[in-house]
Scaffold this motif. Structure first.
Motif, PDB file in Angstrom:
ATOM      1  N   ASP A   8       0.803  -1.227   0.000  1.00  0.00           N
ATOM      2  CA  ASP A   8       0.000   0.000   0.000  1.00  0.00           C
ATOM      3  C   ASP A   8       0.834   1.273   0.000  1.00  0.00           C
ATOM      4  OD1 ASP A   8      -2.299  -1.431  -0.066  1.00  0.00           O
ATOM      5  OD2 ASP A   8      -2.784  -1.209   2.047  1.00  0.00           O
ATOM      6  N   LEU A   9       1.835   1.321   0.849  1.00  0.00           N
ATOM      7  CA  LEU A   9       2.588   2.565   1.002  1.00  0.00           C
ATOM      8  C   LEU A   9       3.775   2.666   0.046  1.00  0.00           C
ATOM      9  CD1 LEU A   9       2.461   2.949   4.889  1.00  0.00           C
ATOM     10  CD2 LEU A   9       0.960   3.938   3.156  1.00  0.00           C
ATOM     11  N   ALA A  10       4.609   1.647   0.012  1.00  0.00           N
ATOM     12  CA  ALA A  10       5.805   1.725  -0.846  1.00  0.00           C
ATOM     13  C   ALA A  10       5.451   1.598  -2.323  1.00  0.00           C
ATOM     14  CB  ALA A  10       6.803   0.640  -0.442  1.00  0.00           C
ATOM     15  N   ASN A  11       4.756   0.510  -2.691  1.00  0.00           N
ATOM     16  CA  ASN A  11       4.477   0.243  -4.106  1.00  0.00           C
ATOM     17  C   ASN A  11       3.387   1.127  -4.692  1.00  0.00           C
ATOM     18  OD1 ASN A  11       6.362  -1.756  -3.847  1.00  0.00           O
ATOM     19  ND2 ASN A  11       4.930  -3.453  -3.934  1.00  0.00           N
ATOM     20  N   THR A  12       2.385   1.454  -3.894  1.00  0.00           N
ATOM     21  CA  THR A  12       1.244   2.203  -4.430  1.00  0.00           C
ATOM     22  C   THR A  12       1.419   3.709  -4.257  1.00  0.00           C
ATOM     23  OG1 THR A  12      -0.261   0.352  -4.020  1.00  0.00           O
ATOM     24  CG2 THR A  12      -1.250   2.524  -4.331  1.00  0.00           C
ATOM     25  N   LEU A  13       1.337   4.196  -3.025  1.00  0.00           N
ATOM     26  CA  LEU A  13       1.378   5.641  -2.802  1.00  0.00           C
ATOM     27  C   LEU A  13       2.774   6.223  -3.016  1.00  0.00           C
ATOM     28  CD1 LEU A  13      -0.013   8.218  -2.037  1.00  0.00           C
ATOM     29  CD2 LEU A  13       0.234   7.602   0.387  1.00  0.00           C
ATOM     30  N   GLY A  14       3.767   5.625  -2.386  1.00  0.00           N
ATOM     31  CA  GLY A  14       5.126   6.142  -2.514  1.00  0.00           C
ATOM     32  C   GLY A  14       5.614   6.121  -3.955  1.00  0.00           C
ATOM     33  N   ASN A  15       5.349   5.026  -4.643  1.00  0.00           N
ATOM     34  CA  ASN A  15       5.766   4.897  -6.042  1.00  0.00           C
ATOM     35  C   ASN A  15       5.046   5.907  -6.926  1.00  0.00           C
ATOM     36  OD1 ASN A  15       7.205   3.577  -8.195  1.00  0.00           O
ATOM     37  ND2 ASN A  15       5.309   2.544  -8.741  1.00  0.00           N
ATOM     38  N   LEU A  16       3.780   6.160  -6.631  1.00  0.00           N
ATOM     39  CA  LEU A  16       3.013   7.127  -7.410  1.00  0.00           C
ATOM     40  C   LEU A  16       3.593   8.530  -7.277  1.00  0.00           C
ATOM     41  CD1 LEU A  16       0.566   7.923  -9.119  1.00  0.00           C
ATOM     42  CD2 LEU A  16      -0.772   8.055  -7.009  1.00  0.00           C
ATOM     43  N   VAL A  17       3.941   8.912  -6.073  1.00  0.00           N
ATOM     44  CA  VAL A  17       4.548  10.229  -5.859  1.00  0.00           C
ATOM     45  C   VAL A  17       5.881  10.327  -6.598  1.00  0.00           C
ATOM     46  CG1 VAL A  17       5.543  11.797  -4.146  1.00  0.00           C
ATOM     47  CG2 VAL A  17       3.423  10.576  -3.629  1.00  0.00           C
ATOM     48  N   ASN A  18       6.702   9.300  -6.463  1.00  0.00           N
ATOM     49  CA  ASN A  18       8.015   9.308  -7.109  1.00  0.00           C
ATOM     50  C   ASN A  18       7.893   9.419  -8.629  1.00  0.00           C
ATOM     51  OD1 ASN A  18       9.185   8.976  -4.602  1.00  0.00           O
ATOM     52  ND2 ASN A  18       9.478   6.769  -4.819  1.00  0.00           N
ATOM     53  N   ARG A  19       7.003   8.616  -9.208  1.00  0.00           N
ATOM     54  CA  ARG A  19       6.846   8.601 -10.671  1.00  0.00           C
ATOM     55  C   ARG A  19       6.306   9.942 -11.174  1.00  0.00           C
ATOM     56  NH1 ARG A  19       3.348   3.433 -12.286  1.00  0.00           N
ATOM     57  NH2 ARG A  19       4.199   3.776 -14.376  1.00  0.00           N
ATOM     58  N   THR A  20       5.308  10.458 -10.474  1.00  0.00           N
ATOM     59  CA  THR A  20       4.675  11.703 -10.924  1.00  0.00           C
ATOM     60  C   THR A  20       5.649  12.871 -10.884  1.00  0.00           C
ATOM     61  OG1 THR A  20       2.499  10.943 -10.169  1.00  0.00           O
ATOM     62  CG2 THR A  20       2.798  13.316 -10.484  1.00  0.00           C
ATOM     63  N   VAL A  21       6.311  13.047  -9.752  1.00  0.00           N
ATOM     64  CA  VAL A  21       7.239  14.167  -9.603  1.00  0.00           C
ATOM     65  C   VAL A  21       8.402  14.039 -10.587  1.00  0.00           C
ATOM     66  CG1 VAL A  21       8.867  15.296  -8.037  1.00  0.00           C
ATOM     67  CG2 VAL A  21       6.618  14.586  -7.194  1.00  0.00           C
ATOM     68  N   ALA A  22       8.908  12.830 -10.742  1.00  0.00           N
ATOM     69  CA  ALA A  22      10.036  12.617 -11.654  1.00  0.00           C
ATOM     70  C   ALA A  22       9.653  12.946 -13.100  1.00  0.00           C
ATOM     71  CB  ALA A  22      10.525  11.171 -11.556  1.00  0.00           C
ATOM     72  N   MET A  23       8.454  12.552 -13.516  1.00  0.00           N
ATOM     73  CA  MET A  23       8.035  12.812 -14.898  1.00  0.00           C
ATOM     74  C   MET A  23       7.734  14.289 -15.148  1.00  0.00           C
ATOM     75  SD  MET A  23       5.793   9.473 -16.140  1.00  0.00           S
ATOM     76  CE  MET A  23       4.665   9.437 -14.736  1.00  0.00           C
ATOM     77  N   VAL A  24       7.107  14.951 -14.170  1.00  0.00           N
ATOM     78  CA  VAL A  24       6.866  16.389 -14.324  1.00  0.00           C
ATOM     79  C   VAL A  24       8.197  17.119 -14.441  1.00  0.00           C
ATOM     80  CG1 VAL A  24       5.976  18.477 -13.223  1.00  0.00           C
ATOM     81  CG2 VAL A  24       4.653  16.358 -13.124  1.00  0.00           C
ATOM     82  N   ASN A  25       9.124  16.735 -13.604  1.00  0.00           N
ATOM     83  CA  ASN A  25      10.445  17.362 -13.608  1.00  0.00           C
ATOM     84  C   ASN A  25      11.160  17.130 -14.942  1.00  0.00           C
ATOM     85  OD1 ASN A  25      12.710  18.701 -12.414  1.00  0.00           O
ATOM     86  ND2 ASN A  25      13.665  16.714 -12.067  1.00  0.00           N
ATOM     87  N   LYS A  26      11.022  15.940 -15.476  1.00  0.00           N
ATOM     88  CA  LYS A  26      11.709  15.587 -16.723  1.00  0.00           C
ATOM     89  C   LYS A  26      11.072  16.232 -17.940  1.00  0.00           C
ATOM     90  CE  LYS A  26      13.076  11.571 -19.494  1.00  0.00           C
ATOM     91  NZ  LYS A  26      13.098  10.076 -19.567  1.00  0.00           N
TER      92      LYS A  26
END
Length: 205
Positions: A8-26
């Protein structure tokens, strides 16, 4: 507990934040604005976010914590699926689809903002971290009235540390958190306990 944390936290929520921020930044150099156009799949995501706010509010009144958290995690899982369905990495290769890419990334960031508000009563330390990575000012209090989808007009993301690094237990008992190994503590041997000696005085006649 560890498997639920990872799911729930690492794979779902944490991963979602990481992917979203990284892609916006890129793809947008950290800057993101509210787009004026959307497609059916975008409307479905925003509708789910709005529905989740209503349902979580209802469950909170009934003090159903587990149900509330499941609704929030379900929204986060839908966001991860939305990423796979819209494939931002493919959109980014075509300049003609820049507006479409911006719509996708905005929807992800805005849904995360809503998620941050919803989890505040349950995981209060997480909400400010999500807001900070989204480049938003952390409010004094996270209110459901602010969870209206589309309120975020523009932002500048700030990539941070993973919210929830994965936890694994190695075969030798060591704990691995986000790739960093922590050796198991060796328990000190139990102190020797001397058997009590019972001495009896001779019976006096």
């Amino acid at each position: 507990i560890i498997s639920r944390y990872n799911a729930d936290l690492a794979n779902t929520l944490g991963n979602l934040v990481n992917r979203t921020v990284a892609m916006v930044n890129k793809y947008f150099g950290k800057n993101l604005e509210n787009p004026a156009v959307s497609e059916e799949i975008d409307s479905e995501l925003s509708a789910l976010a709005e529905e989740t706010v209503v349902l979580v509010a209802s469950k909170m009144k009934e003090l159903k914590v587990a149900d509330s958290l499941e609704l929030i995690m379900s929204l986060a899982r839908r966001c991860n699926k939305y990423i796979d369905e819209t494939a931002p990495w493919i959109l980014a290769k075509d300049e003609a689809k820049a507006a479409r890419l911006q719509t996708v990334m905005y929807n992800l960031a805005e849904t995360l903002r809503v998620v941050a508000i919803l989890v505040a009563p349950f995981i209060p330390s997480t909400s400010p971290k999500i807001y900070t990575q989204l480049g938003l000012e952390v409010p004094a209090e996270f209110l459901l009235t602010d969870a209206e989808f589309g309120k975020m007009q523009s932002t500048k993301v700030q990539k941070g540390e993973p919210l929830y690094p994965r936890i694994e237990i190695a075969e030798d008992g060591a704990t691995i958190i986000g790739g960093k190994r922590y050796e198991p503590k060796v328990e000190a041997p139990a102190p020797a306990v001397e058997e009590p000696k019972i001495e009896m005085e001779p019976i006096k006649e």
